[in-house]
Design an enzyme around this catalytic site. Structure first.
Site, PDB file in Angstrom:
ATOM      1  N   HIS A   1       0.933  -1.151   0.151  1.00 21.95           N
ATOM      2  CA  HIS A   1      -0.013  -0.124   0.060  1.00 21.95           C
ATOM      3  C   HIS A   1       0.996   0.924   0.065  1.00 21.95           C
ATOM      4  O   HIS A   1       2.127   1.207   0.030  1.00 21.95           O
ATOM      5  CB  HIS A   1      -0.904  -0.071   1.146  1.00 21.95           C
TER       6      HIS A   1
ATOM      7  N   GLU B   1       1.464   3.556   2.015  1.00 22.73           N
ATOM      8  CA  GLU B   1       2.297   3.931   3.285  1.00 22.73           C
ATOM      9  C   GLU B   1       3.678   2.937   3.322  1.00 22.73           C
ATOM     10  O   GLU B   1       4.548   3.336   3.635  1.00 22.73           O
ATOM     11  CB  GLU B   1       1.589   3.642   4.640  1.00 22.73           C
TER      12      GLU B   1
ATOM     13  N   CYS C   1      -5.032   1.323   6.830  1.00 22.63           N
ATOM     14  CA  CYS C   1      -5.728   0.066   7.070  1.00 22.63           C
ATOM     15  C   CYS C   1      -5.249  -0.362   8.459  1.00 22.63           C
ATOM     16  O   CYS C   1      -4.161  -0.305   8.776  1.00 22.63           O
ATOM     17  CB  CYS C   1      -5.678  -0.839   6.148  1.00 22.63           C
TER      18      CYS C   1
ATOM     19  N   CYS D   1      -1.262  -1.090   7.491  1.00 22.45           N
ATOM     20  CA  CYS D   1      -0.352   0.057   7.260  1.00 22.45           C
ATOM     21  C   CYS D   1      -0.462   1.026   8.949  1.00 22.45           C
ATOM     22  O   CYS D   1       0.446   1.432   9.003  1.00 22.45           O
ATOM     23  CB  CYS D   1      -1.090   0.904   6.330  1.00 22.45           C
TER      24      CYS D   1
END
Length: 152
Positions: free
Chosen positions: A53, A55, A78, A87
């Site tokens: 993702h 991040e 998330c 994350c």
């Protein structure tokens, strides 16, 4: 450089998120920038499903302690571990102490849980920076009741 504001950094994160399309689908096109001493030191955007993702991609670019780093993320990090780790937990584990989030994630697996993980770990979190712009960019790709888009 003195004139760079938090909004400028979030605009950079929003631009990163736009780079995610269309490869990130069905995941939302999230962007993240990491800032130290007013300068962006890393950038990330959601990769294809099963890959990092935004991040995580940005965090992979920086070594060492991150207590002096601020993360700007277009969507709530998330909270859950799916195909990729949480994350929110990754930001905590890396020692990031301050996070700006443009908008909360309406996905039932998140919906404030990512923010709670950060705050419970002592991270200073600000939600709503350039929220209208984030909603414009992200809402077509989020798990909203009216569009039923997948997320994960």
């Amino acid at each position: 450089m003195d004139d760079i504001t938090a909004a400028d950094h979030m605009r950079a994160a929003l631009a990163e998120g736009r780079r995610a399309l269309p490869a990130c689908l069905p995941n939302p096109p999230v962007g993240c920038v990491l800032v130290r001493d007013g300068a962006i030191i890393a950038r990330g955007f959601t990769q294809p499903p099963g890959h990092p993702h935004a991040e995580a991609l940005a965090l992979q670019q920086v070594d060492g302690p991150l207590g002096d780093v601020t993360a700007f993320v277009t969507l709530e990090p998330c909270a859950f571990h799916g195909r990729t780790p949480s994350c929110a937990r990754t930001l905590v584990a890396r020692g990031v102490r301050r996070v700006f989030v443009a908008m909360l994630d309406p996905d039932a697996r998140n919906s404030g849980r990512g923010i709670a993980i950060l705050r419970e770990a002592g991270v200073e979190v600000t939600v709503g920076l350039l929220e209208a712009e984030a909603v414009r960019d992200l809402s077509p790709y989020l798990a909203l009741p009216e569009n039923g888009a997948p997320q994960g």
